[in-house]
Each structure stands twice: as C-alpha cells, then as structure tokens.
Design a protein around this motif. Structure first.
Motif, PDB file in Angstrom:
ATOM      1  N   ALA A 170      -4.267   3.576  -5.009  1.00  0.00           N
ATOM      2  CA  ALA A 170      -5.160   4.073  -3.957  1.00  0.00           C
ATOM      3  C   ALA A 170      -4.351   4.634  -2.799  1.00  0.00           C
ATOM      4  O   ALA A 170      -4.708   5.637  -2.191  1.00  0.00           O
ATOM      5  CB  ALA A 170      -6.071   2.948  -3.478  1.00  0.00           C
ATOM      6  N   THR A 171      -3.223   3.980  -2.492  1.00  0.00           N
ATOM      7  CA  THR A 171      -2.377   4.464  -1.414  1.00  0.00           C
ATOM      8  C   THR A 171      -1.044   4.947  -1.960  1.00  0.00           C
ATOM      9  O   THR A 171      -0.096   5.151  -1.219  1.00  0.00           O
ATOM     10  CB  THR A 171      -2.134   3.354  -0.384  1.00  0.00           C
ATOM     11  OG1 THR A 171      -1.685   2.198  -1.084  1.00  0.00           O
ATOM     12  CG2 THR A 171      -3.380   3.036   0.381  1.00  0.00           C
ATOM     13  N   HIS A 173       0.036   7.739  -3.133  1.00  0.00           N
ATOM     14  CA  HIS A 173       0.566   9.033  -2.724  1.00  0.00           C
ATOM     15  C   HIS A 173       1.312   8.947  -1.402  1.00  0.00           C
ATOM     16  O   HIS A 173       2.071   9.839  -1.067  1.00  0.00           O
ATOM     17  CB  HIS A 173      -0.568  10.051  -2.632  1.00  0.00           C
ATOM     18  CG  HIS A 173      -1.707   9.591  -1.772  1.00  0.00           C
ATOM     19  ND1 HIS A 173      -2.653   8.715  -2.225  1.00  0.00           N
ATOM     20  CD2 HIS A 173      -2.004   9.858  -0.487  1.00  0.00           C
ATOM     21  CE1 HIS A 173      -3.507   8.469  -1.251  1.00  0.00           C
ATOM     22  NE2 HIS A 173      -3.135   9.143  -0.188  1.00  0.00           N
ATOM     23  N   VAL A 174       1.062   7.893  -0.607  1.00  0.00           N
ATOM     24  CA  VAL A 174       1.819   7.716   0.630  1.00  0.00           C
ATOM     25  C   VAL A 174       2.994   6.776   0.397  1.00  0.00           C
ATOM     26  O   VAL A 174       4.117   7.031   0.837  1.00  0.00           O
ATOM     27  CB  VAL A 174       0.923   7.133   1.747  1.00  0.00           C
ATOM     28  CG1 VAL A 174       1.725   6.999   3.022  1.00  0.00           C
ATOM     29  CG2 VAL A 174      -0.270   8.012   1.960  1.00  0.00           C
ATOM     30  N   PRO A 177       6.354   8.187  -2.030  1.00  0.00           N
ATOM     31  CA  PRO A 177       7.413   9.022  -1.444  1.00  0.00           C
ATOM     32  C   PRO A 177       8.276   8.260  -0.446  1.00  0.00           C
ATOM     33  O   PRO A 177       9.504   8.421  -0.436  1.00  0.00           O
ATOM     34  CB  PRO A 177       6.641  10.143  -0.736  1.00  0.00           C
ATOM     35  CG  PRO A 177       5.317  10.166  -1.351  1.00  0.00           C
ATOM     36  CD  PRO A 177       5.025   8.798  -1.830  1.00  0.00           C
ATOM     37  N   ILE A 178       7.656   7.393   0.375  1.00  0.00           N
ATOM     38  CA  ILE A 178       8.428   6.655   1.364  1.00  0.00           C
ATOM     39  C   ILE A 178       9.382   5.694   0.661  1.00  0.00           C
ATOM     40  O   ILE A 178      10.557   5.575   1.022  1.00  0.00           O
ATOM     41  CB  ILE A 178       7.488   5.900   2.323  1.00  0.00           C
ATOM     42  CG1 ILE A 178       6.585   6.893   3.047  1.00  0.00           C
ATOM     43  CG2 ILE A 178       8.280   5.108   3.340  1.00  0.00           C
ATOM     44  CD1 ILE A 178       5.606   6.253   3.977  1.00  0.00           C
ATOM     45  N   LEU A 294      11.792   2.232   6.630  1.00  0.00           N
ATOM     46  CA  LEU A 294      10.996   3.028   5.689  1.00  0.00           C
ATOM     47  C   LEU A 294      10.298   2.111   4.691  1.00  0.00           C
ATOM     48  O   LEU A 294       9.104   2.249   4.428  1.00  0.00           O
ATOM     49  CB  LEU A 294      11.897   3.994   4.932  1.00  0.00           C
ATOM     50  CG  LEU A 294      12.284   5.301   5.620  1.00  0.00           C
ATOM     51  CD1 LEU A 294      13.262   6.066   4.767  1.00  0.00           C
ATOM     52  CD2 LEU A 294      11.055   6.134   5.870  1.00  0.00           C
ATOM     53  N   LEU A 296       9.592  -0.962   5.096  1.00  0.00           N
ATOM     54  CA  LEU A 296       8.597  -1.765   5.814  1.00  0.00           C
ATOM     55  C   LEU A 296       7.309  -0.968   6.014  1.00  0.00           C
ATOM     56  O   LEU A 296       6.199  -1.494   5.831  1.00  0.00           O
ATOM     57  CB  LEU A 296       9.179  -2.195   7.164  1.00  0.00           C
ATOM     58  CG  LEU A 296       8.382  -3.233   7.922  1.00  0.00           C
ATOM     59  CD1 LEU A 296       8.513  -4.569   7.226  1.00  0.00           C
ATOM     60  CD2 LEU A 296       8.859  -3.334   9.345  1.00  0.00           C
ATOM     61  N   VAL A 297       7.462   0.313   6.386  1.00  0.00           N
ATOM     62  CA  VAL A 297       6.281   1.165   6.551  1.00  0.00           C
ATOM     63  C   VAL A 297       5.515   1.240   5.239  1.00  0.00           C
ATOM     64  O   VAL A 297       4.280   1.093   5.203  1.00  0.00           O
ATOM     65  CB  VAL A 297       6.696   2.581   7.013  1.00  0.00           C
ATOM     66  CG1 VAL A 297       5.517   3.531   6.970  1.00  0.00           C
ATOM     67  CG2 VAL A 297       7.273   2.538   8.407  1.00  0.00           C
ATOM     68  N   ILE A 300       3.698  -2.062   4.669  1.00  0.00           N
ATOM     69  CA  ILE A 300       2.516  -2.250   5.526  1.00  0.00           C
ATOM     70  C   ILE A 300       1.379  -1.357   5.057  1.00  0.00           C
ATOM     71  O   ILE A 300       0.218  -1.777   4.997  1.00  0.00           O
ATOM     72  CB  ILE A 300       2.878  -1.967   7.006  1.00  0.00           C
ATOM     73  CG1 ILE A 300       3.805  -3.060   7.520  1.00  0.00           C
ATOM     74  CG2 ILE A 300       1.644  -1.891   7.860  1.00  0.00           C
ATOM     75  CD1 ILE A 300       4.233  -2.876   8.938  1.00  0.00           C
ATOM     76  N   ILE A 301       1.720  -0.119   4.662  1.00  0.00           N
ATOM     77  CA  ILE A 301       0.673   0.776   4.183  1.00  0.00           C
ATOM     78  C   ILE A 301       0.098   0.266   2.865  1.00  0.00           C
ATOM     79  O   ILE A 301      -1.110   0.313   2.639  1.00  0.00           O
ATOM     80  CB  ILE A 301       1.218   2.212   4.037  1.00  0.00           C
ATOM     81  CG1 ILE A 301       1.465   2.790   5.429  1.00  0.00           C
ATOM     82  CG2 ILE A 301       0.233   3.098   3.287  1.00  0.00           C
ATOM     83  CD1 ILE A 301       1.986   4.182   5.429  1.00  0.00           C
ATOM     84  N   ARG A 304      -2.705  -2.295   3.122  1.00  0.00           N
ATOM     85  CA  ARG A 304      -4.059  -1.922   3.514  1.00  0.00           C
ATOM     86  C   ARG A 304      -4.942  -1.660   2.321  1.00  0.00           C
ATOM     87  O   ARG A 304      -4.562  -0.957   1.411  1.00  0.00           O
ATOM     88  CB  ARG A 304      -3.996  -0.660   4.396  1.00  0.00           C
ATOM     89  CG  ARG A 304      -3.426  -0.958   5.736  1.00  0.00           C
ATOM     90  CD  ARG A 304      -4.416  -1.707   6.577  1.00  0.00           C
ATOM     91  NE  ARG A 304      -5.397  -0.779   7.126  1.00  0.00           N
ATOM     92  CZ  ARG A 304      -6.239  -1.097   8.084  1.00  0.00           C
ATOM     93  NH1 ARG A 304      -6.227  -2.292   8.604  1.00  0.00           N
ATOM     94  NH2 ARG A 304      -7.092  -0.222   8.530  1.00  0.00           N
TER      95      ARG A 304
END
Lengths: 304, 211
Positions: A170-171, A173-174, A177-178, A294, A296-297, A300-301, A304
C-alpha cells in the motif's frame, strides 16, 4: 519452484569475484583506460592461494582465524539471500538479523586480528572501521525492518518474494525507493567503496579497511579478498532483487533478468566511484547518519 | 494519482532532512525554493478532479514568489554579506539529522490525534506538514547566522502553507494571498536588515548580537 536452490548458491560462489572486475572496468572506462581484465580477481585469488603465509611471532590463533571466518560468513550469507527469483537455501523467521550480524561477526574477527598484530597503524584502521560500521549497521537493520514491516515477513527470502507478489505494498511505492537509497549507501560503506573508503589507496591517512589486512598474506589474503567479493555479491543481489521484483514466464528469462539487474547495480557502484570523490573522514559519519535517517523515514512511513 | 502524491510528500520530508543537513547557504536557499515547488505540485495534484482558476493563480503566484523572487533576494543578501557557510552552528549536522528523525516521529505521533477533513489527500501529508513546521523552528533555534534563520522561517512558512492545504482547502483566496504578501515583506525586510547588520558589525552571528 523452478530449480533447486543450491544451483544459485553454486553460481554465486563461482561468480562473486566477477563483480569486482565489472566495477574496475567501469572505473577504467571513465578514466579512459583499458583497465584490468574482467577476471583479474580470479587470477589474484588463485595466485594468492598458491602462496604460503608468513605469520608474525606476536600474532596468535585469532590472526589465522579471521580470514576463515570472513569466507565462512560470506558463504552463509549467500545461502540466506536468494538470487533473482530463486528460493534461498536457508530461510527462517528473523534471518534478517542473522544476515546483519553475520557480517558483524566477520568484522569483529577482522578487527581482533588487526589488533592482534600489535601494530598501531592497524589499530587505527580498526578504530575507524568500528566507528563507521556502528553507524552503517542501524541503517541496514532499520532499512530491512521497514521492508519487513511493509511485507509482514521477517526473513530475507520472505521479504523479497512478498515484494514480488505485491502483497502489502500500500505504501510500497514510497518505502521501496527510500529503502533502496539507504541500502545502496550501506553497500558502499560496508564494502569500503569510494565515498567512504577507497579500495585502491595505500595512503595511510585515508585507509580504513585496507589497513586492517596489511599483515595478512598468501592464502589468508586470498580468503579475505574472496570474502569481500561474496559480501559485495550479497548486498548487490538484495538491492537488485528489490529494484526488479518481476517474475518472468520461464526460469531462463528470470536468470537473465537477475543477472542483468545485478550487473546494473554493480555498474552503478562503478559510476558512483568514478564520479565522486572520497568524502573527508569527518563527513563520513554524516553520510551514514543520513542513511540511517532514510531508513527511519521508510520505517515510519511503512508504519502508517 | 495517489502514488505520485505520496511520492511528492516523501520528497517534502526528505527535503527537510537535506535542509537540516547542509551547511552551505546557497544550497539551503535552493532547497527552500524546491520545497515551495513541491508544495505547489502537491496542491495541484490533490485537486486534479476540481481544478479552478483560483487555485491555479494561487499556485502560480506562490511559485513565482517563493521559488523565484525570494531566493533571488536571499542570494543577493548572501553574496553581499560574504557569508557562504554556517560553520559552527549550535547543534552539529549529524546531531541535527538525528533531531530531525525525532521530530519526524513526533509529528507522525501528533497527527495520529488529528483527523484530516479531506479524505482524498495522502495519509502522510498532515505529519509531513507538521514536520516541515518543526524543521523550520529547529533551524531557527539551532543555527547562528541570520540568513540561515531566515531560511528556517521560510521552511516554517512552507509547513504552514502545507498544513493549510491539508486542513483548510476552502479558505478564502484573499487570506492566502495576504499570507504570501506577509512572507514576501518579512523576507525582504529581514534581507535588508541582515545586509545592514553585516555592514555595521562585519558578521551576521545573532549569537554575538544578543550579548
């Protein structure tokens, strides 16, 4: 199931040193040189294997143990990571920690062996290696944790095949890449490639990994080279698989795609090495903290 | 469409980390300008189904002001004062990055307790806008040079704009325009003030001004 998992292990063990040849060819291409042959690493390893080793009288068993550990760790790591769309030979819940700390163990023995020689120079290299790996390790672990959270799996093979099947993305695609960016920085740091360490230099001010293996010779050095080739292979194949999670219709196409993506990652390493300067020693922790952030971001994403 | 929106929001988050991490003032200025562009893209993407003239005009004015005019003003100030880098901030760069990580976690936690009235928007948008506000505040606190502090102020304003887009989509045109005007005037005045401070004292360290 297309073919038994031990085939890819055999292929990996045989082909790992080839990646260094590719990196060196790319670097030579950028510099306008012809460069060493693609199979140079094999020649080097064979040459070293035929030589005897000289041991200092101050060293103990630790010094002889460390090259063996680095090869053994490399072989184990190759078994846990699938290449392309294959299954991995060893896979269980939570083996992402095994993978991270296998390399931790190899580093630990290398550092001990470096201290064992009693050379102040090698002690300095060991101190740097430990400092940087302390920062690279959270980036690697948190990055894998983000992928694990994303897919709901906790083994390397499970995560990678879940990415292929597209579950829980669901997430994705974000996050993906990170994570790839972070893992790529970790690859460069862990394999002592250029923005962090220069594998070619013998200049004492800048050496990190090279310093620690200065006193190894002959067979031991061959083992160390082979171990580092396996390590690069493992990191590159994880990133390649995350980037290209496609499953083709036939096993042959899969193998071709896996090889192509692995080569692409290797070429990217070569391009980074040719176009970037090595960072100042003081800036390296900042880069590695950046990689951790990176990851960590991504984590966190993914939560969600 | 939602994927692109999520990616743009992730870029916004990452640009904040770059802002916290860089010591060169020129890159700071560039990053804040890029943030404004990302925000405008987000505003357009989230209203693709119902584009109206009002929104397009607002986006054009925002980009022109925040990504072209204000960076130009700040670049002139930076060149005029001869300060290229923030060399000894209160909080070092690696530590700033870690603080940024903490702030990001905090803003995700906080946004758990807030609900977004507009369901079409990305789930990360509210925390990302809070994070941008926090980053701006952090830079104002953690840096010494006046130009960098203005950068923090602009990042904070970007965050407030993002917050506005995520919460109050239908706020009147005139309010948004006047906020933009406020920012424009504020940055202009700060730019002139910084220029005069550097002429008078040979530096723009706010730390030394307060003694």
């Amino acid at each position: 199931m297309n073919h038994p998992p031990y085939i890819h292990v055999a292929v990996s063990l045989a082909a790992a040193p080839f990646l260094f040849g590719v990196i060196n060819k790319v670097k030579a291409g950028f510099a306008g040189r012809k460069g060493p042959p693609l199979f140079q690493m094999y020649y080097d390893i064979v040459k070293l294997m035929r030589k005897g080793a000289v041991y200092s009288r101050t060293t103990t068993e630790m010094f002889r143990l460390s090259p063996l550990v680095s090869v053994a760790v490399g072989i184990l790591a190759v078994m846990t990571v699938p290449l392309g769309q294959t299954e991995s030979l060893i896979s269980f819940h939570g083996d992402i920690f095994l993978l991270a700390y296998l390399f931790g163990m190899a580093r630990f023995t290398t550092v001990l062996a470096a201290m064992d020689t009693g050379s102040a120079f090698e002690g300095m290299g060991a101190s740097r290696e430990v400092q940087f790996s302390m920062l690279a390790e959270p980036a690697f672990l948190v990055g894998l944790a983000a992928l694990s959270l994303l897919t709901g799996e906790s083994s390397v093979a499970g995560i990678l095949s879940a990415l292929r099947n597209g579950t829980g993305t669901a997430t994705g695609h974000v996050v993906i890449p990170i994570c790839v960016a972070s893992l790529f920085i970790v690859l460069l740091a862990e394999n002592s490639r250029i923005p962090v360490d220069d594998p070619n230099t013998h200049l004492e001010l800048t050496m990190i990994h090279e310093v620690m293996v200065l006193d190894h010779g002959g067979m031991d050095l061959g083992f160390i080279h082979y171990g580092s080739a396996l390590k690069l292979w493992v990191f590159a194949s994880i990133i390649a698989r995350i980037l290209v999670p496609v499953k083709m219709s036939s096993p042959m196409l899969d193998a071709a795609l896996a090889t192509a993506s692995l080569l692409a990652v290797t070429v990217a390493v070569g391009v980074v090495e040719s176009t970037m300067a090595r960072l100042r020693m003081l800036r390296v922790p900042q880069l590695l903290t950046g990689a951790t952030i990176l990851s960590l971001v991504a984590l966190i994403i993914a939560m969600r | 469409m939602n994927e692109w929106l999520d990616l743009a929001v992730a870029l916004l988050i990452l640009s904040n980390f770059m802002l916290v991490n860089t010591s060169r003032l020129m890159s700071c200025i560039r990053i804040v300008a890029i943030q404004a562009v990302i925000l405008s893209v987000i505003a357009l993407l989230s209203h693709l189904h119902a584009l109206d003239v009002r929104l397009v005009v607002l986006v054009i004015i925002t980009v022109a002001l925040k990504a072209l005019v204000l960076p130009q003003v700040l670049k002139r100030v930076t060149v005029g004062t001869g300060v290229e880098r923030e060399l000894s901030p209160f909080v070092g760069y690696s530590l700033s990055l870690m603080a940024g990580g903490g702030l990001l976690a905090l803003s995700f936690l906080m946004s758990h307790f807030l609900t977004v009235p507009e369901p079409g928007l990305s789930r990360f948008f509210l925390p990302a806008s809070l994070f941008t506000i926090f980053t701006g505040l952090f830079i104002i606190i953690a840096r010494k040079k006046a130009v960098t502090q203005v950068m923090g102020y602009m990042a904070m304003e970007n965050g407030i704009y993002a917050f506005g887009v995520s919460l109050a989509i239908h706020e009147p045109f005139i309010v948004e325009i006047s906020v933009l005007l406020d920012v424009f005037v504020a940055v202009l005045i700060m730019g002139v003030a910084i220029f005069h401070i550097s002429h008078e004292f040979d530096h723009i360290d706010t730390d030394q001004l307060s003694v």
